[in-house]
Design a protein around this motif. Structure first.
Motif, mmCIF file in Angstrom:
data_model
loop_
_atom_site.group_PDB
_atom_site.id
_atom_site.type_symbol
_atom_site.label_atom_id
_atom_site.label_comp_id
_atom_site.label_asym_id
_atom_site.label_seq_id
_atom_site.Cartn_x
_atom_site.Cartn_y
_atom_site.Cartn_z
ATOM 1 N N CYS A 1 0.844 -1.193 0.000
ATOM 2 C CA CYS A 1 0.000 0.000 0.000
ATOM 3 C C CYS A 1 0.883 1.248 0.000
ATOM 4 N N PHE B 1 -4.026 3.829 6.215
ATOM 5 C CA PHE B 1 -4.083 2.776 7.228
ATOM 6 C C PHE B 1 -5.482 2.700 7.855
ATOM 7 N N LEU C 1 -8.062 1.354 5.339
ATOM 8 C CA LEU C 1 -8.033 -0.113 5.160
ATOM 9 C C LEU C 1 -8.810 -0.810 6.268
ATOM 10 N N ILE D 1 -3.367 -6.779 12.594
ATOM 11 C CA ILE D 1 -2.437 -5.712 12.225
ATOM 12 C C ILE D 1 -1.151 -5.889 13.029
ATOM 13 N N ILE E 1 2.370 -4.565 14.379
ATOM 14 C CA ILE E 1 3.005 -3.292 14.721
ATOM 15 C C ILE E 1 4.231 -3.600 15.571
ATOM 16 N N ALA F 1 -2.273 2.291 18.689
ATOM 17 C CA ALA F 1 -2.992 2.066 17.417
ATOM 18 C C ALA F 1 -4.383 1.494 17.688
ATOM 19 N N THR G 1 -4.478 -5.539 17.043
ATOM 20 C CA THR G 1 -3.151 -4.970 16.744
ATOM 21 C C THR G 1 -2.167 -5.776 17.586
ATOM 22 N N ILE H 1 -2.556 -6.760 7.924
ATOM 23 C CA ILE H 1 -1.890 -5.503 7.564
ATOM 24 C C ILE H 1 -0.590 -5.422 8.364
ATOM 25 N N ARG I 1 1.936 -2.934 9.384
ATOM 26 C CA ARG I 1 2.162 -1.481 9.368
ATOM 27 C C ARG I 1 3.648 -1.144 9.470
ATOM 28 N N ASP I 2 4.361 -1.900 10.334
ATOM 29 C CA ASP I 2 5.776 -1.598 10.573
ATOM 30 C C ASP I 2 6.645 -2.722 10.022
ATOM 31 N N MET J 1 2.521 -1.836 4.452
ATOM 32 C CA MET J 1 2.380 -0.378 4.362
ATOM 33 C C MET J 1 3.735 0.269 4.063
ATOM 34 N N LYS K 1 6.094 3.720 3.360
ATOM 35 C CA LYS K 1 6.091 5.135 3.771
ATOM 36 C C LYS K 1 6.435 6.089 2.624
#
Length: 411
Positions: A207, A229, A232, A245, A247, A256, A333, A350, A352-353, A392, A394
């Motif tokens: 993404c 984010f 989604l 998710i 993280i 989050a 999360t 997902i 994220r990190d 994800m 950046k």
């Protein structure tokens, strides 16, 4: 003496299946029950544990020898213990778990057939010269690809080496899809059985700039007025689906969850709100004196969201996992620990990190294998025909890096 067919039938029945899947059939055809070391290499959620269970039952019921089921994390050990106890105690299999005090030799384990341990605890037991080590007929090494890990590999290698010297058990290694499985098999003098079969089709994508590009090819475009984010997550719950998710830190996973709760609660119905309120009270009062973390978690749960990491009490983690499996909690999360073996699939994953701090080299990208294991949680075999895993990015350069290294990359 129980026939091989009966052993297979017992495992299928206890697991709620009528037939074997392609990975399990391949393992049997390759000589799983014929008394040789074997490495099973297959994607996450492809039924590898059931393969181990067939050989475990044969070792315990026919050969009257002990089985040690070794896992890298205490949370996985607890889950496997509960699962095996529920499935096989009715057949007279005595199941034990040993993950705690490394100063204890746990002599009571001698009277059990199936012993679930963490790798570190097995190392400790061997250092205490446990007298029942020569009764071990099978060692199942779950996540055996961790032999390559700088943190966990050395202990796993020492434990397997010592066990092979003491009782020469059969070794069955269960591995995610890794490129060095032949090397591991060679070291163990084992047959490598590899399959790419997966129960649910996986779409893996990146993404960036409010758009997700997937492999196999398809794409989704997100509303540009909202952060990608959050959008989604909103899109997931609006479809009546769930997401996991990942993280990087405990603190970030908590903040989050608190932010996402505001999005998720708008999509809950009255009955769900009532059940979540009840669950939030149970989670809050798991400890005799609730901490501020308990209070934060309880508030998140009222909104259909939970954070999940090793800082929670095991009973809290179990309540969250069960509520997620039942579809009551919509979003979890989590820190990456959750990806390493706990069976908690969701329609969408997902990540994220993609970076984390390591004592070996500071901030760096997570290994490809770990990311693939997280992605492997996407798609629930009982409910979905497909699953989505989204990384994800950046910026544009990172989007390109994630695509080439993770989506197209081999572990």
């Amino acid at each position: 003496m129980i026939s091989d067919q009966e052993i297979v039938r017992n495992v299928l029945e206890a697991s709620g299946f009528e037939t074997l899947n392609p990975v399990q059939e391949l393992a049997l055809r390759s000589g799983l029950l014929k008394g040789r070391n074997m490495i099973i290499v297959a994607p996450t959620a492809s039924g590898k544990t059931m393969i181990a269970e067939m050989l475990m039952l044969k070792t315990i019921l026919n050969e009257k020898r002990k089985v040690v089921y070794m896992v890298p994390l205490r949370a996985i050990a607890s889950e496997k213990y509960e699962e095996f106890k529920k499935k096989y105690e009715r057949l007279g299999v005595r199941v034990a778990i040993s993950i705690g005090d490394y100063d204890q030799s746990d002599p009571w384990l001698a009277s059990y057939d199936l012993i679930v341990v963490s790798t570190e605890k097995m190392d400790s037991l061997l250092r205490h010269d446990i007298h029942w080590a020569n009764e071990i007929g099978l060692i199942v090494a779950d996540e055996i690809h961790l032999l390559d890990s700088p943190e966990r590999g050395p202990t796993l290698e020492i434990v397997l080496t010592r066990l092979r010297q003491i009782s020469d058990p059969i070794v069955l290694g269960l591995s995610a899809t890794v490129s060095n499985h032949e090397e591991i098999a060679g070291w163990l003098k084992a047959k490598a059985v590899k399959s790419d079969w997966r129960p649910v089709k996986l779409y893996m994508g990146v993404c960036y700039d409010h758009r997700v590009d997937f492999h196999p090819q398809r794409k989704i475009t997100l509303n540009e007025e909202e952060p990608a984010f959050a959008e989604l997550v909103r899109q997931t719950v609006k479809k009546g689906k769930q997401a996991l998710i990942f993280i990087s830190t405990k603190k970030n996973s908590e903040s989050a969850a608190e932010k996402l709760g505001k999005i998720v609660e708008k999509h809950l119905n009255h009955k769900e709100r009532e059940k979540l309120l009840e669950l939030s009270e149970r989670v809050l009062h798991t400890l005799e004196h609730p901490t501020s973390q308990c209070e934060r978690l309880s508030e998140c749960i009222k909104q259909g969201v939970a954070f999940h990491h090793s800082g929670l009490a095991s009973k809290q983690r179990a309540l969250i996992e069960n509520a997620f499996r039942e579809g009551l909690i919509k979003i979890i999360t989590a820190t990456p620990t959750l990806a390493a073996g706990i069976n908690l699939p969701a329609w969408r994953v997902i990540i994220r990190d993609l970076k984390r701090f390591s004592t070996f080299g500071g901030m760096g990208y997570i290994p490809v294998l770990e990311v693939h294991q997280m992605c492997g949680r996407a798609g629930r075999p009982q409910w979905d025909k497909e699953g989505e895993a989204i990384l994800m990015a950046k910026n544009e350069n990172e989007a390109r890096y994630l695509w080439e290294n993770y989506v197209l990359g081999e572990p």
